[in-house]
Design an enzyme around this catalytic site. Structure first.
Site, PDB file in Angstrom:
ATOM      1  N   ASN A   1      15.625  90.257  10.664  1.00 27.96           N
ATOM      2  CA  ASN A   1      16.428  89.739   9.870  1.00 27.96           C
ATOM      3  C   ASN A   1      17.880  90.308  10.301  1.00 27.96           C
ATOM      4  OD1 ASN A   1      17.930  89.150   7.547  1.00 27.96           O
ATOM      5  ND2 ASN A   1      16.347  90.065   6.179  1.00 27.96           N
TER       6      ASN A   1
ATOM      7  N   ARG B   1      14.473  85.440  10.656  1.00 27.80           N
ATOM      8  CA  ARG B   1      14.884  84.915   9.506  1.00 27.80           C
ATOM      9  C   ARG B   1      16.246  84.220   9.835  1.00 27.80           C
ATOM     10  NH1 ARG B   1      17.963  87.489   4.475  1.00 27.80           N
ATOM     11  NH2 ARG B   1      17.989  85.943   3.049  1.00 27.80           N
TER      12      ARG B   1
ATOM     13  N   HIS C   1      16.073  82.083  -0.647  1.00 28.36           N
ATOM     14  CA  HIS C   1      14.999  82.982  -0.894  1.00 28.36           C
ATOM     15  C   HIS C   1      13.641  82.233  -0.727  1.00 28.36           C
ATOM     16  CE1 HIS C   1      17.300  85.781  -3.948  1.00 28.36           C
ATOM     17  NE2 HIS C   1      17.246  86.367  -2.765  1.00 28.36           N
TER      18      HIS C   1
ATOM     19  N   ARG D   1      26.872  89.373  -8.411  1.00 39.46           N
ATOM     20  CA  ARG D   1      27.253  87.765  -8.698  1.00 39.46           C
ATOM     21  C   ARG D   1      26.912  87.486  -9.984  1.00 39.46           C
ATOM     22  NH1 ARG D   1      23.670  85.722  -3.528  1.00 39.46           N
ATOM     23  NH2 ARG D   1      23.298  88.040  -3.395  1.00 39.46           N
TER      24      ARG D   1
ATOM     25  N   GLU E   1       8.166  88.529   2.927  1.00 43.17           N
ATOM     26  CA  GLU E   1       8.710  87.520   3.495  1.00 43.17           C
ATOM     27  C   GLU E   1       8.511  87.841   5.055  1.00 43.17           C
ATOM     28  OE1 GLU E   1      11.978  88.635   0.975  1.00 43.17           O
ATOM     29  OE2 GLU E   1      13.011  86.859   1.646  1.00 43.17           O
TER      30      GLU E   1
END
Ligand code: ADP
Length: 401
Positions: free
Chosen positions: A7, A91, A180, A241, A384
């Site tokens: 990743n 990823r 995601h 955020r 993941e």
């Protein structure tokens, strides 16, 4: 087969080396501060050994070269040689409308991922740096790209179109993509199995609550809607955020003299839990601890849960009912008060959390609803890397056949 899962971010690379036959993690770790004066690589192997290196790493290529040297070193004792790496799974954040599944990476795919950087300028370029570095270091090892957006590609236009002039979609591909996806896909599959609903019709909401947060509404394995949009700024409240806000706010601030760069920083790094809590923290652990004494810490947690609750309600409407609700991500797997507050008052909709099961169901797969709850609620730790390794193996094995 041993698969290196990567990743690659702008200055860091998270990695795992996985053995797929027994689904084991051989080692995992983090490369940090690439391109800075003090770089670092840390690896923890499942044989108990740990290796740390602290020295400058000028770019992704050098960082991955050093990582591979360590993976085959006797000091770590994980691999004998480079030939023991059967494939690399990456990823990749944005696959646009092109990719609804994982792909073998070839020159055409590299070109397309590069073009898609327009839609994900912060993410696709570092993902590509990792891909390029592996291509140079291990030219004969197949590489696979697993996209964050792919699982959401089943959405219907009614969910992914913004009600904006049509040319914005046609010319600029402005639409909801969702992110995601690998996590939503994994926890959805696990929850479906736990609920005994594999191969049966089912409606599931997955809530991935980490530093970034998103929820997805999934019917019979296909995403119907998701909260993140054209970028990962939309939807739920996150660490820094805001999620959904009135689109005119940035222009209001611009008119009042706030520079554009500052507005971007405000929306990416200063809002969400951190902003609402008046700067107390973006970390849910701290906010839960400080909630009793600091009203704004409590307010941040309350806003977070309230907005998630609203999305759960709207997704029950979008799905025409619900069978399973899943919590995952650092907050979803650990923060029992957040799960409790989010589900509070949803009895009428069929969600009844069991307080004891909720307290005990932490960082493990667990049913956390009451037996009487019409909708089953689960905690499912996300994985993941497992999905990326499985996808990579699948694609590489098909190559051989
Ligand atoms: P990322 O999205 O970067 O992968 P994580 O999934 O690790 O992040 O989630 C990070 C979030 O999880 C942080 O807000 C952190 O406070 C929260 N978290 C981790 N452990 C706990 C805990 N024990 N209780 C409450 N929140 C937690």
């Amino acid at each position: 087969m041993n698969i290196l899962v990567l990743n690659s971010g702008s200055s860091s690379i998270k990695f795992q080396l996985r053995e797929t036959a027994r689904e084991q993690v051989l080692c995992k770790g983090l490369i940090e501060r690439i391109g800075e004066p003090k770089g670092a690589i840390s690896i923890t192997a499942s044989n108990g050994r740990k290796v740390e290196r602290n020295h400058p790493l000028s770019n992704h290529a050098e960082a991955l070269e050093k990582l591979i040297q360590l993976l085959v070193s006797p000091e770590l004792g994980v691999l004998k040689s480079l030939a023991d790496i059967g494939a690399v799974g990456h990823r990749v954040v944005h696959g646009g409308e092109d990719y609804s599944g994982s792909i073998l990476i070839n020159d055409a795919a590299i070109k397309r991922i590069d073009e898609l950087s327009e839609l994900a300028p912060l993410h696709n370029p570092p993902n590509l740096k990792g891909i390029q570095a592996c291509k140079n270091l291990m030219p004969s090892v197949p590489q696979v790209g697993v996209f964050d957006t792919a699982f959401h590609q089943t959405m219907d236009p009614v969910a992914y179109m913004y009600p904006l002039p049509r040319e914005l979609y046609e010319k600029h591909k402005i639409r909801r993509y969702g992110f995601h996806g690998t996590s939503h896909r994994y926890v959805h599959g696990r929850a479906r199995a736990l609920a005994g609903l594999e191969n049966k019709p089912c409606r599931i909401i997955t809530a991935h609550l980490g530093n970034g947060c998103s929820a997805a509404a999934i019917r019979d394995g296909k995403v119907v809607d998701t909260t993140m949009g054209f970028t990962p700024l939309e939807g739920l409240v996150m660490g820094t955020r805001p999620g959904d806000i009135d689109a005119s706010l940035p222009f209001y601030l611009l008119d009042r003299g706030m520079p554009e760069k500052e507005i971007i920083t405000l929306l990416q790094k200063k809002s969400g839990l951190l902003g609402t809590s008046g700067g107390v923290s973006n970390d849910m652990r701290v906010l839960l601890r400080e909630s009793a004494s600091k009203p704004l810490a409590k307010l941040a947690v309350d806003v977070f849960c309230y907005r998630l609750k609203k999305y759960i309600g709207s997704y029950i409407a979008a799905l025409g009912g619900l069978d399973v609700l899943v919590f995952t991500g650092g907050i979803g797997e650990n923060a029992t008060p957040v799960r409790a507050k989010t589900c509070e008052g949803l009895d009428a909709l069929g969600i009844e959390l069991d307080p004891k099961r909720n307290e005990e169901g932490v960082r493990k797969e667990a049913l956390i609803s009451k037996d009487s709850s019409r909708i089953k609620v689960f905690c499912v730790p996300t994985d993941e890397e497992l999905v990326i390794a499985q996808e990579t193996r699948h694609i590489v094995e098909n190559l051989k056949n």
